[in-house]
Design an enzyme around this catalytic site. Structure first.
Site, PDB file in Angstrom:
ATOM      1  N   HIS A  15       0.822  -1.201   0.000  1.00 42.02           N
ATOM      2  CA  HIS A  15       0.000   0.000   0.000  1.00 42.02           C
ATOM      3  C   HIS A  15       0.864   1.261   0.000  1.00 42.02           C
ATOM      4  O   HIS A  15       2.090   1.211   0.124  1.00 42.02           O
ATOM      5  CB  HIS A  15      -0.996   0.002   1.171  1.00 42.02           C
ATOM      6  CG  HIS A  15      -0.402   0.317   2.512  1.00 42.02           C
ATOM      7  ND1 HIS A  15      -1.174   0.640   3.604  1.00 42.02           N
ATOM      8  CD2 HIS A  15       0.879   0.359   2.949  1.00 42.02           C
ATOM      9  CE1 HIS A  15      -0.395   0.872   4.645  1.00 42.02           C
ATOM     10  NE2 HIS A  15       0.859   0.703   4.281  1.00 42.02           N
ATOM     11  N   CYS A  34       5.075   5.208   5.207  1.00 43.15           N
ATOM     12  CA  CYS A  34       3.940   4.646   4.467  1.00 43.15           C
ATOM     13  C   CYS A  34       3.559   5.516   3.262  1.00 43.15           C
ATOM     14  O   CYS A  34       2.680   5.154   2.491  1.00 43.15           O
ATOM     15  CB  CYS A  34       2.740   4.440   5.396  1.00 43.15           C
ATOM     16  SG  CYS A  34       2.885   2.926   6.363  1.00 43.15           S
ATOM     17  N   HIS A  40       4.955  -0.215  -0.476  1.00 47.62           N
ATOM     18  CA  HIS A  40       5.708  -1.105   0.399  1.00 47.62           C
ATOM     19  C   HIS A  40       4.715  -2.120   0.950  1.00 47.62           C
ATOM     20  O   HIS A  40       3.500  -1.895   0.929  1.00 47.62           O
ATOM     21  CB  HIS A  40       6.361  -0.322   1.551  1.00 47.62           C
ATOM     22  CG  HIS A  40       5.358   0.340   2.411  1.00 47.62           C
ATOM     23  ND1 HIS A  40       4.752   1.524   2.090  1.00 47.62           N
ATOM     24  CD2 HIS A  40       4.775  -0.059   3.572  1.00 47.62           C
ATOM     25  CE1 HIS A  40       3.870   1.833   3.003  1.00 47.62           C
ATOM     26  NE2 HIS A  40       3.846   0.899   3.915  1.00 47.62           N
ATOM     27  N   HIS A  42       3.152  -5.091   3.775  1.00 47.79           N
ATOM     28  CA  HIS A  42       2.978  -5.497   5.175  1.00 47.79           C
ATOM     29  C   HIS A  42       2.528  -6.947   5.198  1.00 47.79           C
ATOM     30  O   HIS A  42       1.819  -7.403   4.295  1.00 47.79           O
ATOM     31  CB  HIS A  42       1.912  -4.654   5.876  1.00 47.79           C
ATOM     32  CG  HIS A  42       2.319  -3.242   6.131  1.00 47.79           C
ATOM     33  ND1 HIS A  42       3.139  -2.875   7.175  1.00 47.79           N
ATOM     34  CD2 HIS A  42       2.012  -2.098   5.487  1.00 47.79           C
ATOM     35  CE1 HIS A  42       3.317  -1.566   7.169  1.00 47.79           C
ATOM     36  NE2 HIS A  42       2.650  -1.057   6.142  1.00 47.79           N
ATOM     37  N   ASP A  80      -4.972 -10.699  -0.646  1.00 50.29           N
ATOM     38  CA  ASP A  80      -3.638 -11.311  -0.552  1.00 50.29           C
ATOM     39  C   ASP A  80      -2.821 -11.078  -1.823  1.00 50.29           C
ATOM     40  O   ASP A  80      -3.318 -11.285  -2.935  1.00 50.29           O
ATOM     41  CB  ASP A  80      -3.774 -12.810  -0.283  1.00 50.29           C
ATOM     42  CG  ASP A  80      -2.437 -13.448   0.096  1.00 50.29           C
ATOM     43  OD1 ASP A  80      -1.615 -12.766   0.746  1.00 50.29           O
ATOM     44  OD2 ASP A  80      -2.229 -14.617  -0.251  1.00 50.29           O
ATOM     45  N   HIS A  81      -1.589 -10.622  -1.618  1.00 47.65           N
ATOM     46  CA  HIS A  81      -0.651 -10.321  -2.714  1.00 47.65           C
ATOM     47  C   HIS A  81      -1.185  -9.258  -3.660  1.00 47.65           C
ATOM     48  O   HIS A  81      -0.861  -9.267  -4.855  1.00 47.65           O
ATOM     49  CB  HIS A  81      -0.251 -11.597  -3.471  1.00 47.65           C
ATOM     50  CG  HIS A  81       0.723 -12.429  -2.697  1.00 47.65           C
ATOM     51  ND1 HIS A  81       0.349 -13.181  -1.604  1.00 47.65           N
ATOM     52  CD2 HIS A  81       2.053 -12.597  -2.821  1.00 47.65           C
ATOM     53  CE1 HIS A  81       1.415 -13.797  -1.115  1.00 47.65           C
ATOM     54  NE2 HIS A  81       2.465 -13.446  -1.824  1.00 47.65           N
TER      55      HIS A  81
HETATM   56 NI    NI Z   1       2.522   0.955   5.547  1.00 47.34          NI
END
Ligand code: NI
Length: 136
Positions: A15, A34, A40, A42, A80-81
């Protein structure tokens, strides 16, 4: 007697937090790392908790197999992904913060669960940072 049944789940997603109408400086100041323009990832951890009466016939509040399948079809298959900003329409114009993601997850699961079950979702964005939502 009400009992809470919980299931853990997991997804990875990328995100970026920013507001296009803010200056680069303000985005950097508010969102920090962020705000990385290259996105990047998580490792999100999820705890889905369902509270309700124990069915006298089955002894279940909810069939965990069914709950697991809902988490897969409604949440993991959607998030997911994925790049949340680019691939999930909900976050096209809304920042994919942990707060907004946990509300999204709650709303997706609430509609598929029986009406008389209470739902609470806890979402870990990092091992130390987590948010919870129960529809209030
Ligand atoms: Ni973040």
């Amino acid at each position: 007697m009400k009992v809470t049944v919980s299931r853990r789940a997991h997804f990875n997603a990328a995100h970026r937090l920013y507001r296009p109408n803010w200056s680069d400086e303000k985005n950097e100041a508010i969102f920090g790392k962020c705000n990385n323009p290259h996105y990047h990832g998580h490792n999100y951890e999820l705890i889905v908790s369902v509270t309700g009466e124990v069915d006298p016939e089955t002894g279940y509040v909810v069939d965990v197999k069914i709950l697991k399948d809902f988490i897969k079809s409604e949440i993991e298959d959607t998030l997911d992904h994925k790049n949340l900003n680019l691939e999930v329409p909900e976050f096209k114009h809304k920042n994919p913060t942990a707060e907004n993601i946990v509300i999204f997850i709650y709303n997706k699961l609430k509609v598929v669960l029986e009406d008389d079950l209470d739902l609470e979702v806890t979402l870990y964005e990092t091992p130390r940072n987590f948010v919870s939502y129960s529809g209030k």
